[in-house]
Design a protein around this motif. Structure first.
Motif, PDB file in Angstrom:
ATOM      1  N   ASP A   1       1.004  -1.477   0.376  1.00  0.00           N
ATOM      2  CA  ASP A   1       0.255   0.600  -0.255  1.00  0.00           C
ATOM      3  C   ASP A   1       1.190   1.280  -0.042  1.00  0.00           C
ATOM      4  N   GLY A   2       0.496   2.246  -1.289  1.00  0.00           N
ATOM      5  CA  GLY A   2       1.329   3.379  -0.898  1.00  0.00           C
ATOM      6  C   GLY A   2       2.396   3.592  -1.560  1.00  0.00           C
ATOM      7  N   ALA A   3       3.420   2.262  -2.806  1.00  0.00           N
ATOM      8  CA  ALA A   3       3.870   2.350  -3.068  1.00  0.00           C
ATOM      9  C   ALA A   3       3.734   3.162  -4.908  1.00  0.00           C
ATOM     10  N   ALA A   4       4.558   3.254  -4.896  1.00  0.00           N
ATOM     11  CA  ALA A   4       4.588   3.969  -6.633  1.00  0.00           C
ATOM     12  C   ALA A   4       4.964   3.579  -7.786  1.00  0.00           C
ATOM     13  N   PHE A   5       5.155   2.356  -7.128  1.00  0.00           N
ATOM     14  CA  PHE A   5       5.385   1.770  -8.392  1.00  0.00           C
ATOM     15  C   PHE A   5       4.992   0.574  -8.615  1.00  0.00           C
ATOM     16  N   VAL A   6       4.880  -0.167  -9.999  1.00  0.00           N
ATOM     17  CA  VAL A   6       4.585  -1.406  -9.579  1.00  0.00           C
ATOM     18  C   VAL A   6       5.627  -2.711  -9.842  1.00  0.00           C
ATOM     19  N   ASN A   7       6.303  -2.537  -8.587  1.00  0.00           N
ATOM     20  CA  ASN A   7       7.730  -3.867  -7.783  1.00  0.00           C
ATOM     21  C   ASN A   7       7.141  -4.454  -7.326  1.00  0.00           C
ATOM     22  N   TYR A   8       7.529  -5.699  -7.620  1.00  0.00           N
ATOM     23  CA  TYR A   8       6.818  -6.869  -5.847  1.00  0.00           C
ATOM     24  C   TYR A   8       7.720  -8.005  -6.500  1.00  0.00           C
ATOM     25  N   VAL A   9       8.346  -8.245  -5.607  1.00  0.00           N
ATOM     26  CA  VAL A   9       9.115 -10.157  -5.550  1.00  0.00           C
ATOM     27  C   VAL A   9       7.978 -11.391  -6.022  1.00  0.00           C
ATOM     28  N   VAL A  10       7.888 -11.650  -6.085  1.00  0.00           N
ATOM     29  CA  VAL A  10       6.937 -13.822  -6.175  1.00  0.00           C
ATOM     30  C   VAL A  10       8.351 -14.554  -5.838  1.00  0.00           C
ATOM     31  N   ASP A  11       8.351 -15.606  -4.380  1.00  0.00           N
ATOM     32  CA  ASP A  11       8.331 -15.988  -4.091  1.00  0.00           C
ATOM     33  C   ASP A  11       8.007 -17.266  -3.842  1.00  0.00           C
ATOM     34  N   ASP A  12       6.860 -17.833  -4.740  1.00  0.00           N
ATOM     35  CA  ASP A  12       5.900 -18.879  -4.166  1.00  0.00           C
ATOM     36  C   ASP A  12       7.170 -20.021  -5.305  1.00  0.00           C
TER      37      ASP A  12
ATOM     38  N   PRO B   1      10.839 -22.209  -7.606  1.00  0.00           N
ATOM     39  CA  PRO B   1      11.749 -22.316  -7.261  1.00  0.00           C
ATOM     40  C   PRO B   1      12.517 -21.288  -7.775  1.00  0.00           C
ATOM     41  N   LEU B   2      11.974 -21.032  -9.219  1.00  0.00           N
ATOM     42  CA  LEU B   2      12.991 -19.364  -9.658  1.00  0.00           C
ATOM     43  C   LEU B   2      12.005 -18.139  -9.121  1.00  0.00           C
ATOM     44  N   ARG B   3      12.994 -17.053  -8.581  1.00  0.00           N
ATOM     45  CA  ARG B   3      12.741 -16.312  -7.736  1.00  0.00           C
ATOM     46  C   ARG B   3      12.197 -15.302  -9.043  1.00  0.00           C
ATOM     47  N   LEU B   4      10.659 -14.659  -9.191  1.00  0.00           N
ATOM     48  CA  LEU B   4      10.250 -13.630  -9.937  1.00  0.00           C
ATOM     49  C   LEU B   4      10.235 -11.892  -9.783  1.00  0.00           C
ATOM     50  N   ILE B   5      11.165 -11.134 -10.360  1.00  0.00           N
ATOM     51  CA  ILE B   5      10.985  -9.802  -9.993  1.00  0.00           C
ATOM     52  C   ILE B   5      10.465  -9.391 -11.201  1.00  0.00           C
ATOM     53  N   ALA B   6       9.466  -8.661 -10.509  1.00  0.00           N
ATOM     54  CA  ALA B   6       8.823  -7.456 -10.857  1.00  0.00           C
ATOM     55  C   ALA B   6       9.148  -6.474 -11.315  1.00  0.00           C
ATOM     56  N   LEU B   7       9.384  -5.849 -12.585  1.00  0.00           N
ATOM     57  CA  LEU B   7       9.911  -4.005 -12.706  1.00  0.00           C
ATOM     58  C   LEU B   7       9.146  -3.268 -13.430  1.00  0.00           C
ATOM     59  N   ASP B   8       8.691  -2.496 -12.946  1.00  0.00           N
ATOM     60  CA  ASP B   8       8.163  -1.414 -13.405  1.00  0.00           C
ATOM     61  C   ASP B   8       8.910  -0.232 -14.243  1.00  0.00           C
ATOM     62  N   THR B   9       8.365  -0.168 -15.812  1.00  0.00           N
ATOM     63  CA  THR B   9       8.924   0.674 -16.163  1.00  0.00           C
ATOM     64  C   THR B   9       8.127   1.746 -17.373  1.00  0.00           C
ATOM     65  N   LEU B  10       6.896   1.901 -16.437  1.00  0.00           N
ATOM     66  CA  LEU B  10       6.359   2.889 -17.443  1.00  0.00           C
ATOM     67  C   LEU B  10       7.075   4.759 -17.485  1.00  0.00           C
ATOM     68  N   ASP B  11       6.831   5.360 -18.181  1.00  0.00           N
ATOM     69  CA  ASP B  11       6.452   6.979 -17.846  1.00  0.00           C
ATOM     70  C   ASP B  11       5.257   7.028 -18.103  1.00  0.00           C
ATOM     71  N   GLU B  12       3.767   7.394 -17.115  1.00  0.00           N
ATOM     72  CA  GLU B  12       2.744   7.304 -17.902  1.00  0.00           C
ATOM     73  C   GLU B  12       2.284   7.972 -18.610  1.00  0.00           C
ATOM     74  N   GLY B  13       1.980   7.937 -19.907  1.00  0.00           N
ATOM     75  CA  GLY B  13       1.350   9.144 -20.732  1.00  0.00           C
ATOM     76  C   GLY B  13       2.688   8.800 -21.775  1.00  0.00           C
ATOM     77  N   LYS B  14       3.740   8.346 -21.674  1.00  0.00           N
ATOM     78  CA  LYS B  14       3.960   8.164 -22.689  1.00  0.00           C
ATOM     79  C   LYS B  14       4.600   7.103 -23.063  1.00  0.00           C
ATOM     80  N   PRO B  15       5.191   6.758 -25.078  1.00  0.00           N
ATOM     81  CA  PRO B  15       5.261   5.622 -25.029  1.00  0.00           C
ATOM     82  C   PRO B  15       6.518   4.403 -24.638  1.00  0.00           C
TER      83      PRO B  15
END
Length: 276
Positions: A99-110, A112-126
């Motif tokens: 809650d309150g996070a500015a970006f959609v960055n998170y880790v899925v630890d469920d 064997p391979l750790r999944l790291i989500a990285l938010d590259t969005l510059d909102e409104g720009k391509p």
């Protein structure tokens, strides 16, 4: 472990056709049916951005309706056609940020391979960006004491593909810093997977494999001319399937077409006998 990567859905509200031609909602339905019919089924599905086309609640409501048939765990990162707030509202379980996070960055630890989500969005720009906050977050994740191998999934690729009109809107700010972080942890980062370009592209970047997935709906035209126009083609919709083998610690990527084609066919020799 089997990971299905679906990317660049571009769903329009009211099932609006993209470019007055592409039935993106129907394409997503076909992709979900394809994934659910697989044997074995994927363990997890990763959506690497451009879930909607304008990023509004109506589009995400239609996506959510279609994804009711996807009874597998799935996770999302935003693309340049998305908006963070409505995406997170529509898919809280698929964008599990604090809650309150500015970006959609998170880790899925469920897995064997750790999944790291990285938010590259510059909102409104391509084009995409990774600011200091995102880069610091990634450094922290990779230095938190969990030494398991990991996979980074994001929307904008940090590479030059040779398709000029797409390279003009790839990951810009933060790409060099990301390369330095990835190179430092290349023994643990097994791959980076991206979307955005609507073509299957593979390379080695900062010492690790980097794969761009094809769109589940329509592809960008393969045109390596410097002045090549922005154009799409109705090549077969497809997805990447990433196979993680825990004993060997290897990741293998397959390109899978989504359209229903006749087959498989057994092989017969000239004498008419089945070749086994």
């Amino acid at each position: 472990m089997l990971i299905a990567q679906l990317t660049d859905l571009h769903i329009g509200a009211g099932r609006r056709l993209a470019y007055r031609k592409v039935d993106t909602a129907g394409a997503l339905e076909n992709a979900v049916d394809h994934v659910m019919a697989m044997d074995p089924r994927p363990d997890v599905v990763l959506f690497t951005g451009d879930i909607g086309d304008l990023g509004n609640q109506q589009e995400y409501g239609l996506v959510a309706e279609i994804l009711t048939k996807l009874t597998l765990p799935y996770f999302m990162v935003p693309g340049n056609h998305d908006r963070r707030a409505p995406l997170r509202t529509a898919f809280p379980d698929a964008t599990p940020v604090k809650d309150g996070a500015a970006f959609v960055n998170y880790v899925v630890d469920d897995y064997p391979l750790r999944l790291i989500a990285l938010d590259t969005l510059d909102e409104g720009k391509p084009g995409g960006v990774l600011g200091a906050d995102q880069l610091d977050w990634l450094r922290g994740v990779l230095s938190d004491g969990d030494d398991r191998p990991c996979l980074i999934f994001m929307h904008h690729p940090p590479i030059v593909t040779g398709i000029a009109h797409m390279d003009a809107q790839n990951l810009g700010e933060g790409a060099d810093e990301l390369a330095a972080i990835v190179a430092q942890h290349r023994d643990r980062i097994r791959a980076i997977i991206c979307g955005h370009v609507h073509r299957p592209i593979h390379t080695i970047w900062a010492g690790v494999p980097l794969m761009i997935g094809p769109s589940v709906a329509h592809q960008v035209a393969f045109d390596l001319r410097d002045d090549g126009p922005s154009a799409f083609v109705m090549e077969p919709p497809a997805m990447h399937l990433h196979v993680w083998d825990t004993p060997s610690q290897n990741l293998l990527t397959h390109l899978a077409y989504i359209d229903r084609y006749d087959g498989p066919h057994p092989f017969f020799g000239a004498d008419g006998k089945l070749i086994v």
